[in-house]
Scaffold this active site. Structure first.
Site, PDB file in Angstrom:
ATOM      1  N   ASP A  21       0.329  -1.219  -0.309  1.00  0.00           N
ATOM      2  CA  ASP A  21      -0.125   0.403   0.013  1.00  0.00           C
ATOM      3  C   ASP A  21       1.263   0.506  -0.009  1.00  0.00           C
ATOM      4  O   ASP A  21       2.037   1.421   0.553  1.00  0.00           O
ATOM      5  CB  ASP A  21      -1.545  -0.150   1.009  1.00  0.00           C
ATOM      6  CG  ASP A  21      -1.838   1.075   0.744  1.00  0.00           C
ATOM      7  OD1 ASP A  21      -2.191   1.669  -0.091  1.00  0.00           O
ATOM      8  OD2 ASP A  21      -2.918   1.318   2.026  1.00  0.00           O
ATOM      9  N   GLY A  24      -0.060   5.541  -4.230  1.00  0.00           N
ATOM     10  CA  GLY A  24      -0.394   7.352  -4.878  1.00  0.00           C
ATOM     11  C   GLY A  24       0.180   8.340  -3.937  1.00  0.00           C
ATOM     12  O   GLY A  24       0.592   8.749  -4.808  1.00  0.00           O
ATOM     13  N   THR A  67     -10.322  -7.105  -5.812  1.00  0.00           N
ATOM     14  CA  THR A  67     -11.819  -6.612  -6.282  1.00  0.00           C
ATOM     15  C   THR A  67     -11.741  -5.622  -5.879  1.00  0.00           C
ATOM     16  O   THR A  67     -12.731  -5.050  -6.841  1.00  0.00           O
ATOM     17  CB  THR A  67     -12.882  -7.927  -5.840  1.00  0.00           C
ATOM     18  OG1 THR A  67     -13.251  -7.895  -4.281  1.00  0.00           O
ATOM     19  CG2 THR A  67     -12.856  -9.344  -6.885  1.00  0.00           C
ATOM     20  N   ASN A  69     -11.092  -2.513  -6.407  1.00  0.00           N
ATOM     21  CA  ASN A  69      -9.717  -1.492  -7.034  1.00  0.00           C
ATOM     22  C   ASN A  69     -10.568  -1.535  -8.847  1.00  0.00           C
ATOM     23  O   ASN A  69     -10.482  -0.313  -9.082  1.00  0.00           O
ATOM     24  CB  ASN A  69      -8.717  -2.516  -7.161  1.00  0.00           C
ATOM     25  CG  ASN A  69      -7.512  -1.962  -5.406  1.00  0.00           C
ATOM     26  OD1 ASN A  69      -6.565  -3.080  -5.992  1.00  0.00           O
ATOM     27  ND2 ASN A  69      -8.083  -1.049  -4.854  1.00  0.00           N
ATOM     28  N   TRP A  70     -11.285  -2.578  -9.019  1.00  0.00           N
ATOM     29  CA  TRP A  70     -12.262  -2.543 -10.595  1.00  0.00           C
ATOM     30  C   TRP A  70     -12.853  -1.357  -9.615  1.00  0.00           C
ATOM     31  O   TRP A  70     -13.549  -0.279 -11.267  1.00  0.00           O
ATOM     32  CB  TRP A  70     -13.302  -3.511 -10.410  1.00  0.00           C
ATOM     33  CG  TRP A  70     -11.775  -4.784 -10.852  1.00  0.00           C
ATOM     34  CD1 TRP A  70     -12.808  -5.862 -10.096  1.00  0.00           C
ATOM     35  CD2 TRP A  70     -11.204  -4.634 -12.184  1.00  0.00           C
ATOM     36  NE1 TRP A  70     -11.790  -6.801 -10.992  1.00  0.00           N
ATOM     37  CE2 TRP A  70     -10.739  -6.643 -11.926  1.00  0.00           C
ATOM     38  CE3 TRP A  70     -11.519  -3.555 -12.765  1.00  0.00           C
ATOM     39  CZ2 TRP A  70     -10.452  -6.939 -12.617  1.00  0.00           C
ATOM     40  CZ3 TRP A  70     -10.460  -4.696 -13.833  1.00  0.00           C
ATOM     41  CH2 TRP A  70      -9.637  -6.582 -14.034  1.00  0.00           C
ATOM     42  N   ARG A  72     -11.891   1.933  -9.184  1.00  0.00           N
ATOM     43  CA  ARG A  72     -10.608   3.018  -9.496  1.00  0.00           C
ATOM     44  C   ARG A  72     -10.853   3.928 -10.538  1.00  0.00           C
ATOM     45  O   ARG A  72     -11.543   3.053 -11.483  1.00  0.00           O
ATOM     46  CB  ARG A  72      -9.155   2.269  -9.582  1.00  0.00           C
ATOM     47  CG  ARG A  72      -9.193   2.346  -7.814  1.00  0.00           C
ATOM     48  CD  ARG A  72      -7.651   1.839  -8.168  1.00  0.00           C
ATOM     49  NE  ARG A  72      -7.190   1.480  -5.646  1.00  0.00           N
ATOM     50  CZ  ARG A  72      -6.501   2.083  -5.755  1.00  0.00           C
ATOM     51  NH1 ARG A  72      -4.930   2.688  -5.753  1.00  0.00           N
ATOM     52  NH2 ARG A  72      -6.232   1.429  -4.441  1.00  0.00           N
ATOM     53  N   ARG A 189       1.796  -4.743   5.888  1.00  0.00           N
ATOM     54  CA  ARG A 189       1.133  -3.864   5.450  1.00  0.00           C
ATOM     55  C   ARG A 189       2.094  -2.699   5.409  1.00  0.00           C
ATOM     56  O   ARG A 189       2.172  -1.692   6.779  1.00  0.00           O
ATOM     57  CB  ARG A 189      -0.534  -3.667   5.720  1.00  0.00           C
ATOM     58  CG  ARG A 189      -0.683  -2.478   5.180  1.00  0.00           C
ATOM     59  CD  ARG A 189      -1.752  -2.455   5.124  1.00  0.00           C
ATOM     60  NE  ARG A 189      -2.956  -1.697   4.247  1.00  0.00           N
ATOM     61  CZ  ARG A 189      -4.592  -1.508   4.041  1.00  0.00           C
ATOM     62  NH1 ARG A 189      -5.475  -2.566   4.299  1.00  0.00           N
ATOM     63  NH2 ARG A 189      -4.892  -0.918   3.161  1.00  0.00           N
TER      64      ARG A 189
HETATM   65  C1  FPP Z   1      -1.792   0.086  -3.446  1.00  0.00           C
HETATM   66  O1  FPP Z   1      -1.488   1.476  -3.351  1.00  0.00           O
HETATM   67  C2  FPP Z   1      -1.080  -0.875  -4.692  1.00  0.00           C
HETATM   68  C3  FPP Z   1      -1.661  -1.473  -5.853  1.00  0.00           C
HETATM   69  C4  FPP Z   1      -3.705  -1.334  -5.597  1.00  0.00           C
HETATM   70  C5  FPP Z   1      -1.103  -2.284  -7.005  1.00  0.00           C
HETATM   71  C6  FPP Z   1       0.289  -2.897  -6.371  1.00  0.00           C
HETATM   72  C7  FPP Z   1       0.742  -3.364  -7.625  1.00  0.00           C
HETATM   73  C8  FPP Z   1       2.151  -2.963  -7.988  1.00  0.00           C
HETATM   74  C9  FPP Z   1       3.141  -2.546  -6.704  1.00  0.00           C
HETATM   75  C10 FPP Z   1       2.642  -2.625  -8.892  1.00  0.00           C
HETATM   76  C11 FPP Z   1       2.989  -4.227  -9.435  1.00  0.00           C
HETATM   77  C12 FPP Z   1       2.706  -5.562  -8.841  1.00  0.00           C
HETATM   78  C13 FPP Z   1       2.405  -5.964  -9.996  1.00  0.00           C
HETATM   79  C14 FPP Z   1       2.643  -7.686  -9.867  1.00  0.00           C
HETATM   80  C15 FPP Z   1       3.135  -5.904 -11.321  1.00  0.00           C
HETATM   81  P1  FPP Z   1      -2.447   2.526  -3.497  1.00  0.00           P
HETATM   82  O2  FPP Z   1      -2.864   2.893  -5.008  1.00  0.00           O
HETATM   83  O3  FPP Z   1      -3.136   2.341  -3.176  1.00  0.00           O
HETATM   84  O4  FPP Z   1      -1.242   3.680  -2.805  1.00  0.00           O
HETATM   85  P2  FPP Z   1      -2.526   4.826  -1.894  1.00  0.00           P
HETATM   86  O5  FPP Z   1      -2.695   4.300  -0.249  1.00  0.00           O
HETATM   87  O6  FPP Z   1      -0.950   5.992  -1.756  1.00  0.00           O
HETATM   88  O7  FPP Z   1      -2.878   5.550  -2.765  1.00  0.00           O
END
Ligand code: FPP
Length: 251
Positions: A21, A24, A67, A69-70, A72, A189
């Site tokens: 996590d 972003g 699931t 995350n769809w 977004r 996490r």
């Molecule tokens: C959460 O951070 C991350 C994800 C939903 C995607 C994880 C993907 C990767 C690390 C890319 C590489 C992995 C593979 C296996 C290709 P967030 O976007 O929720 O961050 P935030 O909480 O700061 O908004």
């Protein structure tokens, strides 16, 4: 003594799961688009997979896409869905070099045909590797998994293959996507959030939970070692008392 040397190889968790996590926020701190964070998260995936394999951990599960995350923005979903096959292409050599077998859990039918076929090919290409299973949770949620498992068990009861009274913990475990793997003993996490987010809810029943403020793209081997060392200092009681454990009561 380095952090790696402080790790007791005889007390390693067999299975570590990670909620990656903070991609972003990492990008936002740099004035960049969220997808920049995901792209940089790939380095952390490589480092962590290498660290886990080098230590001798059997399974590493990474929560790459839920699931939920769809929901977004479409562009972010497209970026993540194109990042996966690209990452497989660039990282396949790391998997071969480290004798790592790639696996996936989740609603894989929901992935685009291109993403799914690249993933399936990589799973097939690495299926003979024996050092570690790298399990990607893709379009995964525990609720989805448990609903699928329940339907499958219900069908068996209806067909007369299974008696209701024969349903046990093991029956449930054997109908989950993770049926071939031991339950995770450690959940990590990143990004300072204290949630499980619909991840491996059944399988984490006895896992130790480790939270770090590090954002995922900053996570490196040393951070992984710190989590393992922390795990090795925990007393895992599985419902028993400390005294029982120190008396080495038969389990
Ligand atoms: C959460 O951070 C991350 C994800 C939903 C995607 C994880 C993907 C990767 C690390 C890319 C590489 C992995 C593979 C296996 C290709 P967030 O976007 O929720 O961050 P935030 O909480 O700061 O908004």
């Amino acid at each position: 003594m380095s952090l790696k040397e402080k790790i007791d190889k005889a007390k390693l968790p067999r299975h570590v799961a990670i909620i990656m996590d903070g991609n972003g926020r990492w990008a936002k701190q740099r004035g960049r688009l969220r997808t920049f964070g995901h792209e940089n998260g790939v380095t952390s995936v490589r480092e962590t997979a290498e660290a886990a394999a080098e230590l001798g951990i059997e399974c590493l599960t990474l929560y790459a896409f839920s699931t939920e995350n769809w929901k977004r923005p479409r562009r972010e979903i497209e970026a993540l869905m194109s990042l996966l096959p690209r990452t497989i292409n660039t990282e396949l050599k790391t998997l071969h070099k480290n004798n790592i077998s790639l696996k996936a859990i989740g609603d894989l039918e929901a992935l685009s045909p291109k993403t799914r076929s690249r993933l399936m090919k990589a799973i097939d290409d690495t299926k003979h590797h024996t050092r570690m299973n790298l399990i990607l949770a893709l379009s995964y949620s525990s609720h989805f998994e448990l609903v699928q498992a329940t339907k499958s068990i219900a069908r068996k009861v209806k067909n007369g293959e299974l008696e209701v009274n024969d349903i046990t913990d093991e029956t449930i475990s054997k109908h989950l996507f993770t049926k071939d793997f031991p339950d995770p003993e450690l959940l990590i996490r990143t990004s300072g959030e204290y949630r499980i987010s619909n991840f491996l809810l059944w399988q984490l029943a006895y896992a130790e939970l480790y939270f770090t403020p590090k954002l995922w793209p900053d996570f490196r081997k040393e951070d992984f070692y710190e989590a393992i060392i922390d795990f090795q200092h925990r007393e895992r009681r599985f419902g028993r008392t400390s005294e029982q454990l120190s008396e080495k009561v038969k389990v």
